[in-house]
Scaffold this motif. Structure first.
Motif, PDB file in Angstrom:
ATOM      1  N   LEU A 719     133.824  24.239 -63.431  1.00 45.16           N
ATOM      2  CA  LEU A 719     132.965  24.446 -62.267  1.00 45.16           C
ATOM      3  C   LEU A 719     131.613  25.020 -62.686  1.00 45.16           C
ATOM      4  CD1 LEU A 719     133.048  24.240 -59.153  1.00 45.16           C
ATOM      5  CD2 LEU A 719     133.807  26.602 -59.103  1.00 45.16           C
ATOM      6  N   ALA A 720     131.619  25.815 -63.770  1.00 44.02           N
ATOM      7  CA  ALA A 720     130.364  26.421 -64.221  1.00 44.02           C
ATOM      8  C   ALA A 720     129.366  25.370 -64.690  1.00 44.02           C
ATOM      9  CB  ALA A 720     130.642  27.425 -65.341  1.00 44.02           C
ATOM     10  N   GLY A 721     129.864  24.211 -65.094  1.00 46.94           N
ATOM     11  CA  GLY A 721     128.969  23.148 -65.553  1.00 46.94           C
ATOM     12  C   GLY A 721     128.482  22.236 -64.441  1.00 46.94           C
ATOM     13  N   VAL A 722     128.878  22.529 -63.212  1.00 44.22           N
ATOM     14  CA  VAL A 722     128.482  21.691 -62.071  1.00 44.22           C
ATOM     15  C   VAL A 722     127.354  22.383 -61.327  1.00 44.22           C
ATOM     16  CG1 VAL A 722     129.265  20.638 -59.918  1.00 44.22           C
ATOM     17  CG2 VAL A 722     130.823  20.798 -61.878  1.00 44.22           C
ATOM     18  N   GLU A 723     126.290  21.648 -61.060  1.00 44.93           N
ATOM     19  CA  GLU A 723     125.172  22.215 -60.311  1.00 44.93           C
ATOM     20  C   GLU A 723     125.570  22.432 -58.852  1.00 44.93           C
ATOM     21  OE1 GLU A 723     122.247  23.264 -61.391  1.00 44.93           O
ATOM     22  OE2 GLU A 723     122.818  22.776 -63.450  1.00 44.93           O
ATOM     23  N   ASP A 724     125.020  23.477 -58.262  1.00 39.49           N
ATOM     24  CA  ASP A 724     125.271  23.737 -56.848  1.00 39.49           C
ATOM     25  C   ASP A 724     124.716  22.605 -55.994  1.00 39.49           C
ATOM     26  OD1 ASP A 724     126.577  26.151 -57.138  1.00 39.49           O
ATOM     27  OD2 ASP A 724     124.706  27.298 -57.165  1.00 39.49           O
ATOM     28  N   HIS A 725     125.415  22.296 -54.916  1.00 39.73           N
ATOM     29  CA  HIS A 725     124.944  21.286 -53.968  1.00 39.73           C
ATOM     30  C   HIS A 725     125.124  21.840 -52.570  1.00 39.73           C
ATOM     31  CE1 HIS A 725     124.523  17.526 -51.712  1.00 39.73           C
ATOM     32  NE2 HIS A 725     123.969  17.015 -52.808  1.00 39.73           N
ATOM     33  N   VAL A 726     124.170  21.534 -51.709  1.00 39.99           N
ATOM     34  CA  VAL A 726     124.183  22.115 -50.370  1.00 39.99           C
ATOM     35  C   VAL A 726     125.451  21.743 -49.611  1.00 39.99           C
ATOM     36  CG1 VAL A 726     122.870  20.180 -49.409  1.00 39.99           C
ATOM     37  CG2 VAL A 726     122.831  22.400 -48.249  1.00 39.99           C
ATOM     38  N   LYS A 727     126.016  20.556 -49.868  1.00 38.89           N
ATOM     39  CA  LYS A 727     127.232  20.147 -49.154  1.00 38.89           C
ATOM     40  C   LYS A 727     128.433  21.007 -49.523  1.00 38.89           C
ATOM     41  CE  LYS A 727     127.348  15.745 -50.170  1.00 38.89           C
ATOM     42  NZ  LYS A 727     127.831  14.353 -50.173  1.00 38.89           N
ATOM     43  N   ASN A 728     128.388  21.580 -50.715  1.00 40.11           N
ATOM     44  CA  ASN A 728     129.513  22.385 -51.184  1.00 40.11           C
ATOM     45  C   ASN A 728     129.277  23.885 -51.045  1.00 40.11           C
ATOM     46  OD1 ASN A 728     131.051  20.140 -51.966  1.00 40.11           O
ATOM     47  ND2 ASN A 728     129.956  19.996 -53.913  1.00 40.11           N
ATOM     48  N   PHE A 729     128.231  24.255 -50.313  1.00 37.46           N
ATOM     49  CA  PHE A 729     127.966  25.686 -50.155  1.00 37.46           C
ATOM     50  C   PHE A 729     129.090  26.352 -49.376  1.00 37.46           C
ATOM     51  CE2 PHE A 729     126.554  29.322 -47.717  1.00 37.46           C
ATOM     52  CZ  PHE A 729     125.925  30.092 -48.690  1.00 37.46           C
ATOM     53  N   ARG A 730     129.474  27.521 -49.855  1.00 37.37           N
ATOM     54  CA  ARG A 730     130.489  28.338 -49.182  1.00 37.37           C
ATOM     55  C   ARG A 730     129.973  29.772 -49.138  1.00 37.37           C
ATOM     56  NH1 ARG A 730     135.770  25.888 -49.885  1.00 37.37           N
ATOM     57  NH2 ARG A 730     135.533  23.874 -50.930  1.00 37.37           N
ATOM     58  N   PRO A 731     130.179  30.460 -48.028  1.00 34.47           N
ATOM     59  CA  PRO A 731     129.808  31.882 -48.013  1.00 34.47           C
ATOM     60  C   PRO A 731     130.774  32.667 -48.883  1.00 34.47           C
ATOM     61  CG  PRO A 731     130.862  31.260 -45.943  1.00 34.47           C
ATOM     62  CD  PRO A 731     130.693  30.003 -46.729  1.00 34.47           C
ATOM     63  N   GLN A 732     130.279  33.175 -49.998  1.00 35.52           N
ATOM     64  CA  GLN A 732     131.083  33.960 -50.931  1.00 35.52           C
ATOM     65  C   GLN A 732     130.625  35.408 -50.795  1.00 35.52           C
ATOM     66  OE1 GLN A 732     132.530  30.845 -54.087  1.00 35.52           O
ATOM     67  NE2 GLN A 732     130.568  31.656 -54.699  1.00 35.52           N
ATOM     68  N   CYS A 733     131.457  36.193 -50.162  1.00 31.02           N
ATOM     69  CA  CYS A 733     131.018  37.484 -49.638  1.00 31.02           C
ATOM     70  C   CYS A 733     131.425  38.646 -50.532  1.00 31.02           C
ATOM     71  CB  CYS A 733     131.594  37.699 -48.236  1.00 31.02           C
ATOM     72  SG  CYS A 733     131.025  36.474 -47.047  1.00 31.02           S
ATOM     73  N   LEU A 734     130.453  39.487 -50.819  1.00 33.49           N
ATOM     74  CA  LEU A 734     130.696  40.795 -51.408  1.00 33.49           C
ATOM     75  C   LEU A 734     130.658  41.803 -50.269  1.00 33.49           C
ATOM     76  CD1 LEU A 734     130.940  42.868 -53.703  1.00 33.49           C
ATOM     77  CD2 LEU A 734     128.451  42.760 -53.953  1.00 33.49           C
ATOM     78  N   VAL A 735     131.829  42.346 -49.923  1.00 34.17           N
ATOM     79  CA  VAL A 735     131.952  43.231 -48.763  1.00 34.17           C
ATOM     80  C   VAL A 735     131.965  44.671 -49.245  1.00 34.17           C
ATOM     81  CG1 VAL A 735     133.261  43.710 -46.672  1.00 34.17           C
ATOM     82  CG2 VAL A 735     133.367  41.443 -47.697  1.00 34.17           C
ATOM     83  N   LEU A 736     130.968  45.422 -48.882  1.00 37.83           N
ATOM     84  CA  LEU A 736     130.910  46.831 -49.269  1.00 37.83           C
ATOM     85  C   LEU A 736     131.770  47.629 -48.295  1.00 37.83           C
ATOM     86  CD1 LEU A 736     127.153  47.222 -50.209  1.00 37.83           C
ATOM     87  CD2 LEU A 736     129.056  46.428 -51.584  1.00 37.83           C
ATOM     88  N   ILE A 737     133.043  47.704 -48.629  1.00 38.74           N
ATOM     89  CA  ILE A 737     134.024  48.217 -47.671  1.00 38.74           C
ATOM     90  C   ILE A 737     134.627  49.540 -48.104  1.00 38.74           C
ATOM     91  CG2 ILE A 737     135.968  47.012 -48.729  1.00 38.74           C
ATOM     92  CD1 ILE A 737     137.024  46.414 -45.944  1.00 38.74           C
ATOM     93  N   GLY A 738     134.447  49.917 -49.378  1.00 38.45           N
ATOM     94  CA  GLY A 738     135.161  51.091 -49.874  1.00 38.45           C
ATOM     95  C   GLY A 738     136.627  50.753 -50.052  1.00 38.45           C
ATOM     96  N   ALA A 739     137.501  51.669 -49.694  1.00 39.58           N
ATOM     97  CA  ALA A 739     138.929  51.373 -49.718  1.00 39.58           C
ATOM     98  C   ALA A 739     139.225  50.296 -48.686  1.00 39.58           C
ATOM     99  CB  ALA A 739     139.735  52.630 -49.411  1.00 39.58           C
ATOM    100  N   PRO A 740     139.853  49.166 -49.053  1.00 35.82           N
ATOM    101  CA  PRO A 740     140.031  48.048 -48.119  1.00 35.82           C
ATOM    102  C   PRO A 740     140.736  48.422 -46.823  1.00 35.82           C
ATOM    103  CG  PRO A 740     140.570  47.369 -50.341  1.00 35.82           C
ATOM    104  CD  PRO A 740     140.372  48.852 -50.403  1.00 35.82           C
TER     105      PRO A 740
END
Length: 1157
Positions: A719-740
């Motif tokens: 996957l690292a060798g594949v360029e990003d494409h708008v059709k495959n965009f996914r929200p990949q979230c870093l949630v600043l939550i502290g203790a889950p």
């Protein structure tokens, strides 16, 4: 010159509360040197010597007036000092004590060590243990870390160090069968500063489950005196007895009659190929680490995991139990035939089988329960009888007897060999039906592996014994097939008068030998095709063949009667099926599974009483084959996974050959009986699904885990060798939550639109003193990841340590994720208590948003009017879990911290504490799912109901776990940020809990172009293929807000204004420099329009979206360095206050939606 012994910084190894384990070998050599011996070579090499050293205390220093010479670093030799003053002792100095191995009283580090100064002892502590010592079960002395002494054992390795040399006892399990578990010094002991405790919890390496020395000693003591078998008695004998079954004596001749010598040898060879490949695979698994009891179950479960292991273990144990009945019934039928021949039946044929079978299985049970030693002796006796019977047959083939010719036996004749070489299938028999009849005779290769726990060295015994047994039994099967095919014709009448008296047209081998049996075909009574007792007829002494049949059946029954309980006990010990735990208990020095013996006896007795095993027999064969197939597949799977832990000592295997073996086993299952094969598959898959659903809490490092990792690694790299494409965009979230578990609403809402779609990382910044924070970080890493998995939340927990919140967030934004699996959206909760907080915290909070934009992240700020943080409810998880255990309790008592307001606590983006330390109130992995009204304790300890605010907070924290009512998700897409503001609500409504909600879109526009703007947006949404229920164009966004709302805003920001016009210029400048978050008059005037817009938007939100399930709105952006933190925070406050749950979203202005295919 007199000197005192010192340990330099390089020598003063940290660690004050533990001891490195002393050697378990008693006959160690102690050497003591004086000054004049310093230059002489020592007996033990430096790497073999050991010092015993303890820190010099004040009292000891005053008591001991002697000194010590320095330790030469090259030789690591300490000389005996000649006295000296003990005036001062620097911190970190040690006294080196002499330990005399011959005198136990002198071994105490507290004893004085000689005149004037400390003597030196060298102990040969690294003596290489022999193989016998490694398997001896311990020496009786068991050492572990004792955190309450000041004793050190320093090894000499060119310089003094408490680093341990490699040793087998360091790698044992905590309850090892072969010796004691010893702990090497922890990294903290070697690395931490000397004036700090290397570990404060009393355990090294976080090894909290390590038993004390006494516990280990008791465990090893239990194993003493246990009967352990070598490869001959334990494996070879058992396998040969199990493989040589009744088939050898009463079916092999019939198979030769139908298939001929050539195809019979092919049948034997095919069966041998399957069993040999399985034997090679078994050898590979058995030599890849220490093998405990459980046989096939242990091998498969530790290779493929508990799912396959649990399924096979149960059916394999059951198959062995029923196999006991099969073999006993075979024995009983032979006895009944003898009774019939002598007219001595007790009742009738069927009931006699039941009576004899029941008596036999009781006797076999008695032998088994008496102990493995008795069972092994019985097996030896049965093997001798079996070998005598086989020899009796071969001797009989070379003894010519005239009276046997009429029954078809003529001795070795070329004519008979030639005629019998080809096949002559009759009565619908085919090659595959004959193969199906023979193959069960080749099974039994796991008889030795099934008692792996009773073998002295399973790694040596299983490969050697199993493969040799296959070789010997194959040679015997082939020899018997060729011999009987060369001596006996297919059909014979048994009539001595059937000799040829005149010339006839008969051309058979019998005719050439002066006998004509053609008239009785195909109903002749004798010959290979008709008489199952050919081997008895051919043998030199027929009763010996009968004894051989008895031996074959009883030995196989005995082996199965022992195997089934052992396998079942191992399965129950692992607690794969919790209801069967009672059968895990063992008795006596051999840990005999007496309960398992009784269960096996009852199962076997039940099938013996049925006495009709024609239906169950193929199922049992298929059960055995299923386990063979999985053993072969285990080797292929482990090799494919390329796990560094897959290092079999047995090298003669190949992953592709093992795969072929697995496929052959599956094919043979269908050849034998396709209905039974399908039933076997259904049972295995059913048990697999059950165990997978139950998720037993075990971790055996299976190849399934290794292959999962390998696949993930390979796909991540690809996957690292594949360029990003708008059709495959996914929200990949870093949630600043502290203790889950501290902000469940935040967790559940983000999980709602990332589950099975995108990445979710729960970020947690630990602050404060580094030592404590690092310890908590390591503990929380496993703890909270386990909590997420237990609560079925598809997310990763990622803690970091940093000096402050902003640094930690920057670390996470830069380093979290891997390759393309990296977050692109920062999610955090709104800081509800910002007005009461220290403004430095507000400055940090706003800088998080600026940093996110700098890193090209999208930003989502989530606000609930009740708040997000429930961590100020102390002890909630522990009490909730106790409520689950006692259903009668209706109320949960919870301590509530009222020193801080709930609203203040609920707003923090990370830790639930104002202090940087993590809370200690969550001792469990409990679920934050309170279902009952929560109570707090008053000063008298009585339960008092929570106040309204806390109850509302708890209700709000669970609202996103429920099915959402049929309302709307209102999207206020005011600014084009690339489409993230629209994509998140779309993903939300695709989920089951949210699919009843409709999307309403609100956009800004001009009053005179409302219809045009609505049509344009409808066209865009249709091209994006996003369903919506309504589009509303807001033409009155720029209308001035109500005066009371403006006044309320000004009142809110008043404490944060600089008021520079009322101060001297230099005073105002200094104040702005010290407090950059303050709002200047110029700034307020410059952004007056934008301020009014936020106030006006809040009015519109209340007007149009007050009943929405959730609101998704464009986040206003403040220019970095131009808008103060207080003003920006005030905008967010006034925009989002008093509303349903609201998400303020701003993408990174890169397109995340497209209408192109």
């Amino acid at each position: 010159m007199e000197k005192k012994t010192k340990l330099s910084s390089a020598l003063a190894e940290p660690g004050r509360s533990s001891t490195s384990p002393p050697p378990s070998v008693k006959d160690e050599e102690g050497l003591q040197l004086d000054d004049d011996q310093a230059g002489q070579p020592l007996g033990p090499t430096p790497s073999q010597s050991r010092f015993q050293v303890d820190p010099v205390s004040e009292v000891a220093r005053e008591a001991a007036a002697g000194g010590q010479e320095p330790v030469p670093p090259a030789d690591a030799v300490t000389h005996r000092g000649r006295g000296g003053s003990g005036g001062e002792e620097a911190k970190g100095r040690f006294r080196v004590n002499f330990v005399d191995p011959a005198d136990p009283d002198e071994s105490s580090p507290e004893m004085p060590s000689g005149e004037g100064g400390g003597g030196v002892s060298f102990q040969n502590g690294d003596t290489v243990l022999s193989e016998g010592s490694l398997h001896s079960g311990g020496t009786g002395h068991h050492y572990h870390y004792d955190t309450h002494t000041n004793t050190y054992y320093l090894r000499t390795f060119g310089h003094n160090t408490i680093d341990a040399v490699p040793r087998i006892d360091h790698y044992r399990h905590t309850a090892a069968d072969l010796g004691e578990k010893l702990l090497r010094p922890s990294l903290a002991e070697l690395h931490d500063e000397f004036d700090k405790e290397p570990f404060e919890d009393g355990f090294a390496n976080g090894d909290e489950g390590t038993p004390t020395g006494d516990a280990v000693t008791n465990h090893v003591a239990d194993g003493k005196g246990a009967v352990k078998f070598g490869w001959i008695k334990g494996v070879l004998v058992r396998c040969m007895l199990n493989i040589w079954g009744v088939m050898l004596f009463i079916r092999l001749s019939w198979i030769v009659g139908h298939a001929g010598i050539g195809l019979s040898v092919l049948v034997i060879a095919m069966a041998t190929v399957v069993t040999t490949i399985t034997g090679l695979s078994t050898s590979a698994i058995a030599t890849n680490g220490f093998v405990r009891g459980g046989g096939a179950y242990y091998l498969i479960s530790r290779s493929l995991g508990p799912e396959f292991g649990g399924a096979i273990g149960l059916i394999f144990a059951f198959a062995n139990a029923v196999a006991v009945a099969m073999y006993v019934v075979g024995f009983a039928e032979t006895v009944v035939e003898l009774l019939q021949d002598n007219n001595a039946l007790m009742v009738d044929e069927m009931n006699d089988i039941r009576i004899i079978g029941a008596i036999t299985v009781v006797l076999l049970l008695g032998i088994s329960v008496a102990g493995m030693e008795w069972e092994a002796k019985a097996q030896i006796v049965l093997l001798v009888i079996l070998l005598l019977a086989i020899c009796d047959f071969f001797i009989g083939t070379v003894i010519p007897m005239e009276d046997k010719k009429s029954k078809g036996f003529f001795g070795y004749k070329a004519e008979i060999f030639s005629e019998n070489f080809g096949p002559d299938f009759r009565k619908g028999e085919t090659f595959f039906t004959v193969f199906a009849i023979f193959f069960p005779a080749a099974t039994g290769i796991l008889a030795g592996a099934n008692i792996s726990g009773d073998l002295a060295d399973p790694q040596l015994a299983i490969p050697k014994g199993t493969l040799l047994a296959i070789l010997i039994t194959t040679i015997v099967y082939t020899g018997v097939a060729v011999s009987v095919g060369s001596c006996v014709v297919r059909d014979a009448s048994g009539n001595v008068n059937d000799t040829i008296s005149a010339v006839t047209n008969c051309t058979s081998a019998a005719c050439k030998l002066d006998y004509d049996f053609s008239y009785c075909k195909p109903d002749c009574k004798y010959g290979l095709m008709n008489n199952f007792q050919v081997m008895s007829m051919v043998s030199g002494f027929a009763p010996l063949i009968t004894a051989g049949i008895f031996s074959a059946t009883l030995s196989s029954a005995l082996a199965s009667l022992v195997s089934a309980p052992k396998i079942f006990q191992a399965l129950c010990k692992d607690n794969i099926y919790p209801g069967l735990q009672m059968f895990a208990k063992g008795y006596g020095k051999n840990n005999e599974p007496l309960r398992g013996y009784l269960l096996t006896f009852l199962i076997a007795l039940g099938f013996i009483l049925i006495a009709e095993l024609n239906v169950i027999a193929p199922i049992i064969s298929n059960f055995f084959l299923a386990s063979y197939a999985l053993i072969n597949f285990s080797v292929f799977h482990a090799s494919l996974a390329k796990s560094p832990g897959w290092r079999p000592a047995f090298k003669y295997y190949n992953m592709w050959v093992s795969l072929l073996g697995a496929l052959l086993c599956c094919g043979v299952m269908f050849v034998i009986n396709w209905q039974a094969a399908l039933l076997t598959y259904v049972i295995v898959i059913g048990l697999y699904i059950y165990v997978t659903y139950k998720k037993p809490d075990v971790n055996w490092g299976s190849s399934t885990q290794a292959l999962t990792y390998l696949n993930a690694l390979q796909h991540t790299i690809r996957l690292a060798g594949v360029e990003d494409h708008v059709k495959n965009f996914r929200p990949q979230c870093l949630v600043l939550i502290g203790a889950p578990n501290s902000r469940p609403a935040l967790l559940h809402l983000v999980h709602a639109f990332t589950k099975n779609v995108g990445l979710m990382i729960c970020g947690h910044v630990h602050m404060g003193p580094r030592r404590q924070a690092m310890k908590e970080l390591l503990t929380d890493q496993a703890r909270y990841q386990r909590w997420l998995i237990k609560n079925k939340t598809k997310a990763f927990y990622s803690p970091v340590h940093a000096e402050d919140l902003r640094d930690g967030a920057q670390y996470l934004m830069q380093a979290a994720g891997l390759g393309r699996m990296r977050p692109n959206t920062l999610v955090l909760g709104f800081k509800n208590n910002w007005i009461q907080s220290d403004m430095k915290d507000v400055e940090t909070y706003i800088n998080l948003l600026h940093d996110a934009f700098d890193f090209q992240y999208g930003v989502v700020v989530i606000r609930l009017k009740e708040g997000l943080d429930i961590s100020h409810l102390q002890g909630q998880e522990e009490l909730l879990s106790s409520q689950e255990k006692s259903p009668g309790t209706k109320d949960v008592v919870v301590n509530v911290d009222y020193n801080k307001k709930a609203e203040e606590e609920s707003s923090k983006p990370f830790s639930s504490d104002t202090s940087p330390m993590m809370r200690k109130d969550e001792e469990d992995d409990g679920k934050i799912q309170p279902t009952q009204p929560l109570l707090k304790k008053d000063s008298k300890g009585q339960g008092v109901a929570l106040d309204t605010a806390d109850q509302r907070l708890l209700d709000a924290s669970l609202q996103f776990q429920k099915k959402q009512c049929k309302s709307t998700v209102d999207v206020w897409w005011l600014f084009d940020d690339g489409g993230l503001t629209l994509l998140i609500p779309y993903l939300l409504t695709t989920k089951k809990k949210w699919n009843g909600c409709k999307i309403r879109v609100f956009i800004g526009g001009k009053i005179n172009r409302i219809d045009h703007d609505r049509r344009a947006m409808a066209t865009l949404l249709s091209k994006f293929r996003i369903d919506f229920s309504d589009i509303m164009v807001l033409g009155d966004i720029n209308t001035k807000p109500k005066k009371e709302n403006v006044a309320a805003f000004e009142e809110m920001i008043e404490p944060f204004r600089l008021r520079e016009d009322e101060k001297e210029q230099d005073v105002a400048d200094k104040m702005k420099e010290e407090e950059p978050w303050r709002i200047t008059d110029n700034e307020l005037e410059l952004y007056k329009t934008k301020t009014h817009r936020q106030i006006r938007l809040n009015e519109l939100l209340k007007e149009h979206s007050s009943t929405a399930n959730v609101i998704v709105m464009s986040l206003p952006v403040a220019r970095k360095g131009a808008v103060s933190s207080a003003l920006y925070m005030a905008w967010l406050e006034v925009l989002s206050k008093d509303l349903p749950p609201i998400l303020l979203v701003r993408g990174n202005h890169q397109s995340v939606l497209t209408f192109y295919s």
